[in-house]
Design a protein around this motif. Structure first.
Motif, PDB file in Angstrom:
ATOM      1  N   UNK A  20       0.832  -1.203   0.000  1.00 25.23           N
ATOM      2  CA  UNK A  20       0.000   0.000   0.000  1.00 25.23           C
ATOM      3  C   UNK A  20       0.868   1.254   0.000  1.00 25.23           C
ATOM      4  N   UNK A  21       1.887   1.276   0.856  1.00 25.15           N
ATOM      5  CA  UNK A  21       2.767   2.448   0.919  1.00 25.15           C
ATOM      6  C   UNK A  21       3.515   2.662  -0.394  1.00 25.15           C
ATOM      7  N   UNK A  49      -6.018   7.501  -3.917  1.00 25.84           N
ATOM      8  CA  UNK A  49      -5.153   7.735  -2.763  1.00 25.84           C
ATOM      9  C   UNK A  49      -5.969   7.932  -1.483  1.00 25.84           C
ATOM     10  N   UNK A  50      -7.084   8.622  -1.582  1.00 26.06           N
ATOM     11  CA  UNK A  50      -7.949   8.809  -0.411  1.00 26.06           C
ATOM     12  C   UNK A  50      -8.476   7.471   0.095  1.00 26.06           C
ATOM     13  N   UNK A  54      -7.400   5.411   3.669  1.00 20.92           N
ATOM     14  CA  UNK A  54      -8.419   5.074   4.663  1.00 20.92           C
ATOM     15  C   UNK A  54      -8.427   3.586   5.019  1.00 20.92           C
ATOM     16  N   UNK A  55      -7.742   2.755   4.249  1.00 24.51           N
ATOM     17  CA  UNK A  55      -7.786   1.319   4.520  1.00 24.51           C
ATOM     18  C   UNK A  55      -6.557   0.838   5.272  1.00 24.51           C
ATOM     19  N   UNK A  61      -4.241  -5.811   1.237  1.00 29.86           N
ATOM     20  CA  UNK A  61      -3.839  -7.150   0.784  1.00 29.86           C
ATOM     21  C   UNK A  61      -5.038  -7.920   0.231  1.00 29.86           C
ATOM     22  N   UNK A  62      -6.176  -7.770   0.872  1.00 29.33           N
ATOM     23  CA  UNK A  62      -7.382  -8.458   0.411  1.00 29.33           C
ATOM     24  C   UNK A  62      -7.820  -7.976  -0.966  1.00 29.33           C
TER      25      UNK A  62
END
Length: 76
Positions: A20-21, A49-50, A54-55, A61-62
């Protein structure tokens, strides 16, 4: 978690690094190369990106598992 549109999923697949990063960093870097008239792509990038911000990492990963499965399904 908010659902991603097809356009958002495509953008994520293009810039995905596996984390994610990493994806957020790639999207941030990509924005620096956009031309002033590419407002739709900039808005799309901001929406993605928003939602990513938020996740949790687990949620990310899901969805990547789902994205990969959907992509492989489209190739067949």
């Amino acid at each position: 978690m908010e659902k991603f549109t097809m356009e958002e999923c495509n953008l994520m697949c293009i810039y995905d690094t596996g984390t994610k990063d990493g994806l957020l960093a790639e999207l941030t870097a990509m924005q620096a190369h956009l031309q002033p008239d590419e407002t739709e792509l900039l808005e799309l990038t901001h929406r993605v990106m928003d939602k990513l911000t938020a996740m949790t990492d687990e949620e990310y990963r899901e969805i990547t598992v789902e994205l990969i499965a959907d992509f492989e399904e489209q190739e067949d």
